[in-house]
Each structure stands twice: as structure tokens, then as C-alpha cells.
Design a protein around this motif. Structure first.
Motif, PDB file in Angstrom:
ATOM      1  N   ALA A  53       5.720 -33.432 -15.883  1.00 13.68           N
ATOM      2  CA  ALA A  53       6.700 -32.296 -15.581  1.00 13.68           C
ATOM      3  C   ALA A  53       6.091 -30.913 -15.889  1.00 13.68           C
ATOM      4  O   ALA A  53       6.849 -29.932 -15.296  1.00 13.68           O
ATOM      5  CB  ALA A  53       7.815 -32.595 -16.821  1.00 13.68           C
ATOM      6  N   GLU A  80      12.680 -30.444  -7.143  1.00 12.51           N
ATOM      7  CA  GLU A  80      12.752 -31.909  -6.659  1.00 12.51           C
ATOM      8  C   GLU A  80      11.471 -32.363  -5.700  1.00 12.51           C
ATOM      9  O   GLU A  80      10.860 -33.321  -6.118  1.00 12.51           O
ATOM     10  CB  GLU A  80      13.901 -32.327  -5.870  1.00 12.51           C
ATOM     11  N   ALA A 106      13.900 -37.091 -13.212  1.00 15.24           N
ATOM     12  CA  ALA A 106      14.411 -35.446 -13.095  1.00 15.24           C
ATOM     13  C   ALA A 106      15.732 -35.379 -14.026  1.00 15.24           C
ATOM     14  O   ALA A 106      15.526 -34.255 -14.634  1.00 15.24           O
ATOM     15  CB  ALA A 106      15.134 -35.498 -11.690  1.00 15.24           C
ATOM     16  N   THR A 107      16.334 -36.120 -14.333  1.00 16.21           N
ATOM     17  CA  THR A 107      17.509 -35.838 -15.359  1.00 16.21           C
ATOM     18  C   THR A 107      17.072 -36.228 -16.786  1.00 16.21           C
ATOM     19  O   THR A 107      17.969 -36.031 -17.705  1.00 16.21           O
ATOM     20  CB  THR A 107      18.873 -36.430 -15.109  1.00 16.21           C
ATOM     21  N   LYS A 163      16.429 -25.708  -6.164  1.00 19.94           N
ATOM     22  CA  LYS A 163      16.615 -27.201  -6.644  1.00 19.94           C
ATOM     23  C   LYS A 163      15.671 -28.090  -5.595  1.00 19.94           C
ATOM     24  O   LYS A 163      15.202 -28.941  -6.049  1.00 19.94           O
ATOM     25  CB  LYS A 163      18.143 -27.409  -6.745  1.00 19.94           C
ATOM     26  N   LEU A 193       8.836 -32.417  -8.340  1.00 20.52           N
ATOM     27  CA  LEU A 193       8.867 -33.661  -9.296  1.00 20.52           C
ATOM     28  C   LEU A 193       8.302 -34.900  -8.382  1.00 20.52           C
ATOM     29  O   LEU A 193       7.629 -35.839  -9.036  1.00 20.52           O
ATOM     30  CB  LEU A 193      10.229 -33.806  -9.668  1.00 20.52           C
ATOM     31  N   ASP A 194       8.830 -34.826  -7.194  1.00 20.63           N
ATOM     32  CA  ASP A 194       8.376 -35.983  -6.345  1.00 20.63           C
ATOM     33  C   ASP A 194       6.735 -36.085  -6.350  1.00 20.63           C
ATOM     34  O   ASP A 194       6.203 -37.103  -6.375  1.00 20.63           O
ATOM     35  CB  ASP A 194       9.057 -35.774  -4.971  1.00 20.63           C
ATOM     36  N   LEU A 209      10.108 -37.954 -10.003  1.00 19.16           N
ATOM     37  CA  LEU A 209      11.635 -37.676  -9.259  1.00 19.16           C
ATOM     38  C   LEU A 209      12.607 -38.511 -10.069  1.00 19.16           C
ATOM     39  O   LEU A 209      13.696 -38.282 -10.345  1.00 19.16           O
ATOM     40  CB  LEU A 209      11.635 -37.887  -8.069  1.00 19.16           C
ATOM     41  N   ILE A 242      14.143 -31.604 -14.509  1.00 14.03           N
ATOM     42  CA  ILE A 242      14.236 -30.830 -13.397  1.00 14.03           C
ATOM     43  C   ILE A 242      14.749 -29.217 -14.134  1.00 14.03           C
ATOM     44  O   ILE A 242      14.189 -28.289 -13.495  1.00 14.03           O
ATOM     45  CB  ILE A 242      15.255 -31.282 -12.469  1.00 14.03           C
TER      46      ILE A 242
END
Ligand code: ADP
Ligand code: MG
Length: 240
Positions: free
Chosen positions: A161, A134, A146-147, A130, A137-138, A143, A106
Motif C-alpha cells: 500500500a 485502483e 482496497a477497503t 479513484k 493497488l492492482d 486491489l 485506497i
């Protein structure tokens, strides 16, 4: 009816110099990218495809010729204008993803906004940014990662990504340099299907470089690069 020309190159020439010897790479390239279409540029390794993409993205300048984006000449514009052209209109993805290794997925997706906006502007809008990251990413199906950092992702996930990052600023034109070149066949097919979704659903215009004939020929419009020139005989338009 043909759609409007978004990006147009006329008689582009570019040489590199090695030991004072001139090595011609692009020898008079004419190319048109039309809105809403997928255009491919196919050619062997070393034929000059990436060199051409760098010129079209205004990351480098041609020795001769012109590049117009929506009618505006950009190849001879100031550095700041060329940076603005790139940041406001283009998304760019590469074979090797070019994600920042220390950042999570993210954070990588947010990076272009942090670069293109002032810090103050970024922090005052960071909740919206943010949310947008998100949702990107979805849309690319990532998603749940993300981290994760790039080293914790597969090649296909890293390319997802990179696609989310490239489309974060809602560009009208995506330049993709061999986006499946480092992926196995099935994963590559998934990435192409994902790009196709953005083309169909968002009318995203795509210029994709590939050395794979089968991929190239599926596009609406296909150019073949040989000996520093685009072979116009192989240009075809699937869309009437
Ligand atoms: P492709 O993307 O089709 O594989 P490139 O555009 O990367 O081809 O390269 C075309 C040719 O230009 C190659 O012969 C390559 O070695 C040469 N070349 C690319 N970049 C440079 C550079 N920065 N300096 C010198 N030669 C280069
Ligand atoms: Mg290349």
C-alpha cells in the motif's frame, strides 16, 4: 554509456547537537543517482543513512554542500520550492510504512493527491483519481484489500500500500528507506521484486537504503556508508 545523473550530492555535511556537543553524522558525502538505475546505500545502523535520505528529500538541510536535482540546486531553495520538488518528483517509502491508521488502503493511496491538489481540483477529478488509485493497488497486488485499514493488513500488504501511495503521483525517483527492514526474508524478497518491476517496466529510478549486503550488492550501483563517508572503493557499476 552511463545514463544521465538525476540526483547529485556534493560534499554534504550534517551534524546534530546534543548538550552543546556537536555530533558529526555526514562528513562530506558525494553521491550520484543515475536515471533508470537502482542505486543502493548500505551501512550499519546509526551510520547516517536516514539522515542523508532526509537531506536528499529536502526534508532537512545540510550544514555544508549542495544537492542538485536534474541540474537544479534544491538544498538552498525556498521552503515552497523544496516542497514542490518533493511532491512533483519523489516517491518515498519507509521501513514502518507510515500509513494513516484511520484510512483504508485506497484512501491512503489517494492521500498524496488530496494534499498536493486544491480540494476543488481534487473533487472535480475524483473519478480519475479513484481509477488511478485502483490501478496502482492492482499493480502492487492489493486491489482485494482496497477497503482494509492498515491494522487489517500484514506487513507485506502495508508495504505494498505504501508503494502504491508513493507512486500515485508518477514520480521519477523513488527513495526507499529500509523498505524490507521490518519484513521476513520471503516477504522482503517479494517487495524487492515488486520494486524491480517498476524499475524495469516504468524506468523508475530507485535509491534504496538497506543494511543488508546481499540486497545492496544486487543493485546497478552500490554505495557503502562508513564513518559518515561513502566508501568509494566499494562503489561498482553493474551496468556498462
Ligand atoms: P541510520 O539510518 O544509518 O541508522 P541515522 O541517520 O538515523 O542512521 O542516524 C545517524 C546518527 O545520527 C545516529 O547516531 C543517530 O543517533 C543520530 N541522529 C539521527 N537523527 C537525530 C536527531 N534528530 N537528533 C540527534 N541525533 C540524531
Ligand atoms: Mg535509518
Amino acid at each position: 554509456m552511463n545514463s544521465e545523473i538525476v540526483l547529485e550530492a556534493k560534499q554534504l555535511k550534517k551534524s546534530y547537537h546534543k548538550d552543546r556537543i556537536e555530533v558529526p553524522v555526514l562528513q562530506g558525502i558525494d553521491l550520484s543517482v543515475r536515471r533508470g538505475l537502482v542505486t543502493t546505500l548500505v551501512g550499519r545502523s546509526g551510520s547516517g543513512k536516514s539522515t542523508l535520505m532526509h537531506l536528499l528529500a529536502a526534508l532537512d538541510r545540510p550544514d555544508n554542500g549542495q544537492i542538485h536535482f536534474c541540474g537544479e540546486r534544491i538544498d538552498n531553495a525556498s521552503r515552497s520550492r523544496r516542497d514542490a520538488y518533493r511532491n512533483q518528483n519523489l516517491g518515498i517509502i519507509f521501513q514502518f510504512y507510515h500509513l494513516l491508521p484511520e484510512l483504508s488502503a485506497i484512501e491512503n493511496v489517494l492521500a498524496p493527491l488530496m494534499i498536493s491538489q486544491s480540494l476543488l481540483h481534487y473533487f472535480s477529478n475524483r473519478k480519475a483519481a479513484k481509477n488511478r488509485a485502483e490501478s496502482m493497488l492492482d499493480r502492487v497486488g492489493l486491489l482485494h484489500r482496497a477497503t482494509h485499514k492498515p491494522c487489517e493488513m500484514s506487513g507485506g500488504e502495508m508495504q505494498r500500500a505504501a508503494i502504491a501511495r508513493a507512486l500515485m503521483t508518477n514520480p521519477s525517483l523513488l527513495l526507499a528507506d529500509e523498505p524490507t527492514g521490518n519484513l521476513d526474508t520471503d516477504t522482503g524478497r517479494d517487495i524487492l521484486a515488486l520494486l524491480d518491476t517498476f524499475n524495469q517496466d516504468d524506468n523508475l529510478t530507485i535509491l534504496m537504503i538497506t543494511h543488508d549486503d546481499a540486497i545492496a550488492e544486487k543493485a546497478d550501483h552500490c554505495y557503502r556508508m562508513t564513518d559518515g563517508q561513502l566508501n568509494t572503493e566499494s562503489v561498482h557499476l553493474n551496468v556498462a
